[in-house]
Design an enzyme around this catalytic site. Sequence first.
Site, short mmCIF file in Angstrom:
data_model
loop_
_atom_site.label_atom_id
_atom_site.label_comp_id
_atom_site.label_asym_id
_atom_site.label_seq_id
_atom_site.Cartn_x
_atom_site.Cartn_y
_atom_site.Cartn_z
CB CYS A 100 43.56 41.84 50.46
SG CYS A 100 41.89 41.93 49.82
CG HIS A 142 42.81 36.13 49.62
ND1 HIS A 142 43.68 36.82 50.45
CD2 HIS A 142 42.03 37.08 49.03
CE1 HIS A 142 43.42 38.12 50.37
NE2 HIS A 142 42.43 38.30 49.51
CD GLU A 143 40.91 36.69 45.38
OE1 GLU A 143 39.89 37.40 45.49
OE2 GLU A 143 42.05 37.13 45.62
CG HIS A 146 37.53 38.71 48.94
ND1 HIS A 146 37.47 39.84 49.73
CD2 HIS A 146 38.81 38.62 48.51
CE1 HIS A 146 38.68 40.40 49.78
NE2 HIS A 146 39.52 39.67 49.06
NI NI Z 1 41.53 40.00 48.75
#
Ligand code: NI
Length: 185
Positions: A100, A142-143, A146
């Site tokens: 990241c 993953h995004e 966030h």
């Molecule tokens: Ni990230």
Amino acid sequence: MTERKILIYPESKNKLRMKSEPVESVSSGVKKIIKDLKDTIKEHEEGIGLAAPQINIHKRVVIVCLGNDQNGDWEAGTPRALINPQIIMEADERKDFDGCLSFPGLYGETIRPHKLRVIGLDESGHSFDEVFQGFNAVIVHHEIDHLDGILFIDRIKSPEDLYRMHKKPSGEIVKVPIGVKINPL
Ligand code: NI
């Protein structure tokens, strides 16, 4: 060019942990966020995805550089925006590589779905309903994490799955588990 500063953990922990708000439409303001994300990721050649909260904008907007891994060699593609992305199906959980831009130099092996069906809006404001597979599914997952303040370190199951990369003088790149001193030999 509107490159923005990426928030780094743990200094910006509280901001990275915030939940982001959906946008109402793909307005000029949202297009500006997308442009800022694209301009920012361009400055980080290792970057394959970036979420608005990482540049301190708590809106549900991410960009992903999806690739083609049909030949086994995965290569990142051009950045594409996903707006208000929502997972409606996930399957095929497997361990895979993760990292990241908010954790410079830190990598790990996380468990994420390798098949992901997502709905949302594209940059033109059109709705999409798409299935992402393999490492592309990992990036999208993953995004989207966030946007809910979830970070990749949260998905590490065992301490030895978190490491830094160290290049030996010989050129060989080795994984150095966190907390272990780097041996220059
Ligand atoms: Ni990230």
